[in-house]
Design a protein around this motif. Structure first.
Motif, PDB file in Angstrom:
ATOM      1  N   ASP A  24       0.874  -1.281   0.061  1.00  8.49           N
ATOM      2  CA  ASP A  24      -0.098  -0.113   0.003  1.00  8.49           C
ATOM      3  C   ASP A  24       0.826   1.277  -0.081  1.00  8.49           C
ATOM      4  O   ASP A  24       0.510   2.344   0.100  1.00  8.49           O
ATOM      5  CB  ASP A  24      -0.948   0.015   1.251  1.00  8.49           C
ATOM      6  CG  ASP A  24      -2.065   1.217   1.168  1.00  8.49           C
ATOM      7  OD1 ASP A  24      -2.534   1.246  -0.089  1.00  8.49           O
ATOM      8  OD2 ASP A  24      -2.444   1.514   1.817  1.00  8.49           O
ATOM      9  N   LEU A  25       2.113   1.115  -0.169  1.00 11.75           N
ATOM     10  CA  LEU A  25       3.053   2.419  -0.028  1.00 11.75           C
ATOM     11  C   LEU A  25       3.503   2.745  -1.472  1.00 11.75           C
ATOM     12  O   LEU A  25       3.762   2.033  -2.467  1.00 11.75           O
ATOM     13  CB  LEU A  25       4.388   1.830   0.471  1.00 11.75           C
ATOM     14  CG  LEU A  25       4.384   1.509   2.108  1.00 11.75           C
ATOM     15  CD1 LEU A  25       5.777   1.294   2.340  1.00 11.75           C
ATOM     16  CD2 LEU A  25       3.634   2.586   2.830  1.00 11.75           C
ATOM     17  N   PRO A  26       2.880   4.079  -1.889  1.00 17.84           N
ATOM     18  CA  PRO A  26       3.024   4.631  -3.324  1.00 17.84           C
ATOM     19  C   PRO A  26       4.507   4.822  -3.374  1.00 17.84           C
ATOM     20  O   PRO A  26       5.208   5.229  -2.565  1.00 17.84           O
ATOM     21  CB  PRO A  26       2.217   5.901  -3.329  1.00 17.84           C
ATOM     22  CG  PRO A  26       2.020   6.451  -1.525  1.00 17.84           C
ATOM     23  CD  PRO A  26       2.199   5.034  -0.913  1.00 17.84           C
ATOM     24  N   THR A  27       5.065   5.062  -4.871  1.00 19.84           N
ATOM     25  CA  THR A  27       6.133   5.595  -5.202  1.00 19.84           C
ATOM     26  C   THR A  27       6.026   6.820  -5.765  1.00 19.84           C
ATOM     27  O   THR A  27       5.584   7.149  -6.671  1.00 19.84           O
ATOM     28  CB  THR A  27       6.816   4.307  -6.005  1.00 19.84           C
ATOM     29  OG1 THR A  27       6.871   3.002  -5.349  1.00 19.84           O
ATOM     30  CG2 THR A  27       8.256   4.871  -6.485  1.00 19.84           C
ATOM     31  N   PRO A  28       6.654   7.887  -5.047  1.00 22.78           N
ATOM     32  CA  PRO A  28       6.754   9.254  -5.661  1.00 22.78           C
ATOM     33  C   PRO A  28       7.485   9.028  -7.105  1.00 22.78           C
ATOM     34  O   PRO A  28       8.079   8.238  -7.371  1.00 22.78           O
ATOM     35  CB  PRO A  28       7.309   9.947  -4.797  1.00 22.78           C
ATOM     36  CG  PRO A  28       8.122   9.375  -3.876  1.00 22.78           C
ATOM     37  CD  PRO A  28       7.525   7.755  -3.976  1.00 22.78           C
ATOM     38  N   LEU A  29       7.124  10.096  -7.701  1.00 19.45           N
ATOM     39  CA  LEU A  29       8.118  10.235  -9.257  1.00 19.45           C
ATOM     40  C   LEU A  29       9.454  10.871  -8.924  1.00 19.45           C
ATOM     41  O   LEU A  29       9.655  11.542  -7.814  1.00 19.45           O
ATOM     42  CB  LEU A  29       7.199  11.528  -9.981  1.00 19.45           C
ATOM     43  CG  LEU A  29       5.905  10.978 -10.622  1.00 19.45           C
ATOM     44  CD1 LEU A  29       5.194  12.170 -11.436  1.00 19.45           C
ATOM     45  CD2 LEU A  29       5.860   9.701 -11.247  1.00 19.45           C
ATOM     46  N   SER A  30      10.378  10.563  -9.664  1.00 17.34           N
ATOM     47  CA  SER A  30      11.678  11.135  -9.747  1.00 17.34           C
ATOM     48  C   SER A  30      11.741  12.517 -10.092  1.00 17.34           C
ATOM     49  O   SER A  30      10.725  13.119 -10.696  1.00 17.34           O
ATOM     50  CB  SER A  30      12.579  10.371 -10.475  1.00 17.34           C
ATOM     51  OG  SER A  30      12.408  10.586 -12.007  1.00 17.34           O
ATOM     52  N   PRO A  31      12.816  13.237  -9.795  1.00 16.72           N
ATOM     53  CA  PRO A  31      12.888  14.699 -10.021  1.00 16.72           C
ATOM     54  C   PRO A  31      12.894  14.721 -11.612  1.00 16.72           C
ATOM     55  O   PRO A  31      12.214  15.913 -11.934  1.00 16.72           O
ATOM     56  CB  PRO A  31      14.186  15.081  -9.312  1.00 16.72           C
ATOM     57  CG  PRO A  31      14.433  14.180  -8.267  1.00 16.72           C
ATOM     58  CD  PRO A  31      13.883  12.952  -8.665  1.00 16.72           C
ATOM     59  N   ALA A  32      13.265  13.938 -12.332  1.00 11.81           N
ATOM     60  CA  ALA A  32      13.492  13.997 -13.897  1.00 11.81           C
ATOM     61  C   ALA A  32      11.924  13.955 -14.347  1.00 11.81           C
ATOM     62  O   ALA A  32      11.491  14.725 -15.078  1.00 11.81           O
ATOM     63  CB  ALA A  32      14.307  12.860 -14.324  1.00 11.81           C
ATOM     64  N   GLU A  33      11.125  12.945 -13.725  1.00 10.86           N
ATOM     65  CA  GLU A  33       9.719  12.764 -14.345  1.00 10.86           C
ATOM     66  C   GLU A  33       9.094  13.820 -13.803  1.00 10.86           C
ATOM     67  O   GLU A  33       8.202  14.354 -14.510  1.00 10.86           O
ATOM     68  CB  GLU A  33       9.112  11.547 -13.413  1.00 10.86           C
ATOM     69  CG  GLU A  33       9.867  10.278 -13.813  1.00 10.86           C
ATOM     70  CD  GLU A  33       9.416   9.023 -13.139  1.00 10.86           C
ATOM     71  OE1 GLU A  33       9.144   7.970 -13.763  1.00 10.86           O
ATOM     72  OE2 GLU A  33       9.170   9.158 -11.853  1.00 10.86           O
ATOM     73  N   LEU A  34       9.139  14.450 -12.605  1.00 10.72           N
ATOM     74  CA  LEU A  34       8.428  16.069 -12.354  1.00 10.72           C
ATOM     75  C   LEU A  34       8.631  16.816 -13.191  1.00 10.72           C
ATOM     76  O   LEU A  34       7.770  17.884 -13.676  1.00 10.72           O
ATOM     77  CB  LEU A  34       8.724  16.308 -10.860  1.00 10.72           C
ATOM     78  CG  LEU A  34       8.254  15.216  -9.928  1.00 10.72           C
ATOM     79  CD1 LEU A  34       8.521  15.705  -8.315  1.00 10.72           C
ATOM     80  CD2 LEU A  34       6.605  15.356  -9.756  1.00 10.72           C
ATOM     81  N   ALA A  35       9.982  17.157 -13.686  1.00 11.29           N
ATOM     82  CA  ALA A  35      10.431  18.216 -14.569  1.00 11.29           C
ATOM     83  C   ALA A  35       9.816  18.154 -15.724  1.00 11.29           C
ATOM     84  O   ALA A  35       9.480  19.085 -16.583  1.00 11.29           O
ATOM     85  CB  ALA A  35      11.876  18.272 -14.496  1.00 11.29           C
ATOM     86  N   LYS A  36       9.448  16.955 -16.140  1.00 12.83           N
ATOM     87  CA  LYS A  36       8.631  16.834 -17.581  1.00 12.83           C
ATOM     88  C   LYS A  36       7.328  16.789 -17.603  1.00 12.83           C
ATOM     89  O   LYS A  36       6.526  17.009 -18.708  1.00 12.83           O
ATOM     90  CB  LYS A  36       9.118  15.203 -18.335  1.00 12.83           C
ATOM     91  CG  LYS A  36      10.445  15.045 -18.220  1.00 12.83           C
ATOM     92  CD  LYS A  36      10.646  13.386 -18.871  1.00 12.83           C
ATOM     93  CE  LYS A  36      12.192  13.037 -19.298  1.00 12.83           C
ATOM     94  NZ  LYS A  36      12.438  11.950 -19.619  1.00 12.83           N
ATOM     95  N   ILE A  37       6.603  17.210 -16.431  1.00 13.67           N
ATOM     96  CA  ILE A  37       5.143  17.512 -16.508  1.00 13.67           C
ATOM     97  C   ILE A  37       4.862  18.750 -16.917  1.00 13.67           C
ATOM     98  O   ILE A  37       5.397  19.945 -16.546  1.00 13.67           O
ATOM     99  CB  ILE A  37       4.567  17.181 -15.149  1.00 13.67           C
ATOM    100  CG1 ILE A  37       4.913  15.747 -14.463  1.00 13.67           C
ATOM    101  CG2 ILE A  37       3.003  17.499 -14.951  1.00 13.67           C
ATOM    102  CD1 ILE A  37       4.582  15.683 -12.734  1.00 13.67           C
ATOM    103  N   PRO A  38       3.961  18.879 -17.836  1.00 12.08           N
ATOM    104  CA  PRO A  38       3.654  20.273 -18.526  1.00 12.08           C
ATOM    105  C   PRO A  38       3.047  21.111 -17.441  1.00 12.08           C
ATOM    106  O   PRO A  38       2.370  20.811 -16.506  1.00 12.08           O
ATOM    107  CB  PRO A  38       2.647  19.876 -19.571  1.00 12.08           C
ATOM    108  CG  PRO A  38       2.850  18.322 -19.853  1.00 12.08           C
ATOM    109  CD  PRO A  38       3.356  17.632 -18.533  1.00 12.08           C
TER     110      PRO A  38
END
Length: 220
Positions: A24-38
């Protein structure tokens, strides 16, 4: 304050074992993945979290397509330059929740996102913000964005995938039980104490804020 392993065991005993907790533990996005979000998705989530505060979440979800249409898919440049006539039209648009103060935040937060372009963009800034100073990120949003204090900011960041803690009723209860705070954390002093506790638990467990926050919630 207990070692994180002890709190994890309390949660496991309550929820049916360690495997139940881990699944039940979510995995947050990496900095690189967050940077790609429009940019438009950041503005959309900020707006959704602002409107969900004090409203029934299901109502906002049901109307969300109307919000997307009304704000041209939350195009940041378009939203930043809404004129008075266009804003007045929003106030009579039944496809959205016609709360003038909250609708105005779309303009203000679009401008805020534009300003962050000088630092690489909102995704870059948020993605690279250290988890060990998460309260610093919350302070940035509270001071410079519109109506992004308290739960609006923490839920927006969590839903976007940023490693984060949410001071829900259960998490707060565990923090009080551990002697970190003695009441809900609203002051800067209390938030610093919360951050210090999470930093210790991150060192002990090798986990991030999101997973630690979920374990604390499940331990109550």
């Amino acid at each position: 304050m207990r070692h994180f392993d002890e709190i994890f065991q309390i949660a496991a005993d309550r929820k049916g074992g360690a495997e139940a907790i881990l699944s039940d533990l979510p995995t947050p996005l990496s900095p690189a993945e967050l940077a790609k979000i429009p940019e438009d998705r950041w503005l959309a989530q900020m707006t959704k979290s602002i409107f969900q505060a004090g409203f029934n979440w299901k109502v906002i979800e049901a109307k969300w397509d109307g919000f997307e249409d009304a704000f041209d898919g939350f195009n940041v440049n378009r939203c930043a330059f809404l004129n008075d006539e266009e804003f007045d039209a929003l106030l009579s648009n039944k496809a959205v929740v016609r709360n003038g103060m909250k609708l105005r935040t779309v303009i203000d937060n679009a401008i805020f996102i534009q300003e962050l372009r000088e630092q690489g963009g909102i995704g870059e800034v948020i993605g690279n913000w250290p988890s060990t100073d998460y309260i610093g990120l919350l302070e940035l949003l509270k001071k410079n964005a519109s109506r992004m204090g308290g739960n609006s900011a923490t839920y927006a960041l969590r839903f976007m995938g940023k490693d984060s803690f949410i001071l829900s009723q259960d998490v707060t209860a565990r923090l009080i039980a551990e002697g970190v705070i003695d009441k809900p954390a609203t002051s800067k002093t209390a938030l610093r104490a919360v951050q210090a506790a999470f930093n210790d638990w991150m060192d002990q467990s090798g986990r991030g804020l999101t997973q630690i926050s979920r374990v604390l919630a499940m331990s109550v």
